[in-house]
Design an enzyme around this catalytic site. Structure first.
Site, mmCIF file in Angstrom:
data_model
loop_
_atom_site.group_PDB
_atom_site.id
_atom_site.type_symbol
_atom_site.label_atom_id
_atom_site.label_comp_id
_atom_site.label_asym_id
_atom_site.label_seq_id
_atom_site.Cartn_x
_atom_site.Cartn_y
_atom_site.Cartn_z
ATOM 1 N N ALA A 279 -3.653 7.795 -4.989
ATOM 2 C CA ALA A 279 -2.276 7.329 -5.157
ATOM 3 C C ALA A 279 -2.374 5.851 -5.558
ATOM 4 O O ALA A 279 -2.403 4.968 -4.700
ATOM 5 C CB ALA A 279 -1.508 7.499 -3.853
ATOM 6 N N GLY B 70 0.839 -1.213 0.000
ATOM 7 C CA GLY B 70 0.000 0.000 0.000
ATOM 8 C C GLY B 70 0.860 1.243 0.000
ATOM 9 O O GLY B 70 2.059 1.181 -0.300
ATOM 10 N N ASN B 71 0.281 2.365 0.312
ATOM 11 C CA ASN B 71 1.062 3.600 0.464
ATOM 12 C C ASN B 71 0.402 4.483 1.511
ATOM 13 O O ASN B 71 -0.651 4.141 2.034
ATOM 14 C CB ASN B 71 1.226 4.316 -0.884
ATOM 15 C CG ASN B 71 -0.102 4.716 -1.485
ATOM 16 O OD1 ASN B 71 -0.818 5.552 -0.931
ATOM 17 N ND2 ASN B 71 -0.462 4.115 -2.621
ATOM 18 N N HIS B 72 1.029 5.619 1.819
ATOM 19 C CA HIS B 72 0.580 6.438 2.948
ATOM 20 C C HIS B 72 -0.534 7.431 2.616
ATOM 21 O O HIS B 72 -0.861 8.283 3.442
ATOM 22 C CB HIS B 72 1.759 7.225 3.523
ATOM 23 C CG HIS B 72 2.786 6.354 4.169
ATOM 24 N ND1 HIS B 72 2.503 5.579 5.262
ATOM 25 C CD2 HIS B 72 4.080 6.118 3.858
ATOM 26 C CE1 HIS B 72 3.587 4.906 5.604
ATOM 27 N NE2 HIS B 72 4.555 5.217 4.761
#
Ligand code: CTP
Length: 400
Positions: free
Chosen positions: A276, A208-210
């Site tokens: 994102a 995943g990402n932030h």
């Protein structure tokens, strides 16, 4: 008329407070949701019970409430509202608003509110005409607050002149007109993506990402408040939105986001890809949890579909397509490359090199780079205000 609008009604201490029962009723009848805040002295003129019965909501008057001393969040009240209507506005509350005093819940909510503030003064003849009052009215006007001027007539003191609070019907009419004015995107359909995507490795793990989703959610809210019908395709976030003009479609992976966007893009007039999206996804998802066996483990990744690039190739003359870029180096050059390659109308460039901006923060500092090459640089701002800047740029492009 005011269907779905959230109105925070602030009542200060004036005999005209008795008219707020009728005002609350009219707001509710016009389809608005009403929350009421009374200053301590307003309670001498109208009871919380009358107002809570008419608004069908609790009425607030101090920073803490109930036997447990529960804290009333003035920031939340201020953020909740589409309009903060202060009626009647007394000379004392006016002077405190002008000076930034926050010694009661109404004033603290005023200082925290991001919505339009509209005031209806009610004062005796000489109090209203006094240079101090007129000066304070000019000050709050300079803050962007709108003033519904008082009527002339017989005042509580027996004097005759300007100072009577506008009638409830006039106040509702004023706010309805404001609501109409602000509806520049009425009839427009807007598709927005937000948040990260999660790419499954096995049943318990993912890549995943932030991204928090805050930017995309703020955009959805601002567009809906301007009358647009919004479809918000959101990756996993902790955010919630409830607005009668917003449909939220929750997705997990880049693959799901692609499917939801493709289902909805054709009917959209404006498309903003704030998500994102993962660029790579595991080529295989293990059906069982991967066990710790070897000292090294490689996961093969495949490129995901570039949703925005695909939309750029499908885009019609009538559609506006906006992308977002988060860069850490050669920021402008990289953003301009994306703008061209993805056939965008403009790209919003976020930099990760600024403090307190980007993933997870409430603030953002952006540049808007247009197709023609024009670059507009903005100050660091709250994401809601950044969303307003983006919406205003689109307004300019569409001449609405
Ligand atoms: N985007 C997309 N689909 C992807 C990847 C990105 O639609 N698979 C969109 C993003 O939502 C954003 C824009 O493309 O609006 C730019 O995303 P970004 O990650 O900055 O750029 P990439 O094109 O993925 O390039 P790179 O990661 O190499 O910087």
């Amino acid at each position: 008329m005011l269907e779905g609008k959230k109105i925070l009604l602030g009542i200060s201490g004036s005999i005209a407070a008795y008219k707020t029962a009728a005002l609350t009723r009219l707001f509710v009848k016009a389809g608005a949701e009403v929350k009421v805040i009374l200053t301590p002295s307003a309670k001498a003129f109208i009871t919380p019970l009358t107002l809570s019965t008419l608004s069908k909501k609790p009425v607030y008057s101090s920073f803490t409430e109930g036997s447990q001393g529960e804290w009333i969040n003035h920031v939340e009240l201020g953020l909740w509202a589409d309009y903060f209507v202060i009626a009647p506005l007394s000379a004392s509350t006016l002077s405190k608003m002008a000076m930034g005093n926050s010694d009661n819940l109404l004033l603290a909510s005023y200082l925290s509110a991001r919505c339009k503030v509209i005031v209806a003064p009610a004062m005796d003849l000489d109090m209203y005409a006094h240079p101090a009052t007129q000066n304070n009215l000019s000050i709050i006007k300079s803050y962007g607050n709108l003033i519904i001027p008082p009527n002339s007539g017989e005042l509580a003191s027996g004097l005759i002149g300007a100072g009577r609070m506008a009638e409830p019907e006039e106040i509702v009419d004023f706010i309805s007109k404001q609501a109409q004015l602000g509806m520049s995107f009425k009839g427009k359909r807007v598709l927005i993506t937000a948040g990260p995507t999660y790419e499954a490795i096995d049943p318990v793990r993912f890549i995943g990402n932030h991204s928090s989703g805050k930017m995309g959610f703020a955009l959805a809210e601002v567009f809906a408040n301007h009358g647009a019908e919004v479809v918000l395709v959101s990756g996993p976030t902790h955010l919630h939105l409830k607005h009668n003009l917003i449909t939220v479609l929750n997705v997990k992976s880049a693959h799901d986001m692609h499917a939801a966007v493709i289902d909805n893009y054709q009917s959209a007039d404006i498309i903003l890809m704030a998500a994102a999206v993962a660029d790579y996804t595991p080529s295989q998802v293990s059906a069982q949890k991967i066990k710790k066996k070897t000292s090294e483990l490689s996961i093969e990744l495949f490129q995901t579909k570039d949703i925005l690039k695909e939309l750029g190739s499908l885009k019609t003359e009538k559609q506006i397509l906006i992308g977002f870029a988060l860069e850490t180096q050669d920021e402008e050059a990289n953003a301009i490359k994306k703008l061209t390659e993805k056939n965008l109308d403009f790209i919003v460039l976020n930099s990760l090199n600024n403090e307190q901006t980007g993933f997870g923060f409430d603030t953002n500092q952006i540049q808007i780079i247009e197709k023609g090459g024009t670059i507009t640089r903005f100050e660091k701002k709250l994401k809601h205000q950044v969303a307003l800047d983006i919406v205003n740029k689109i307004k300019q492009m569409l001449h609405v």
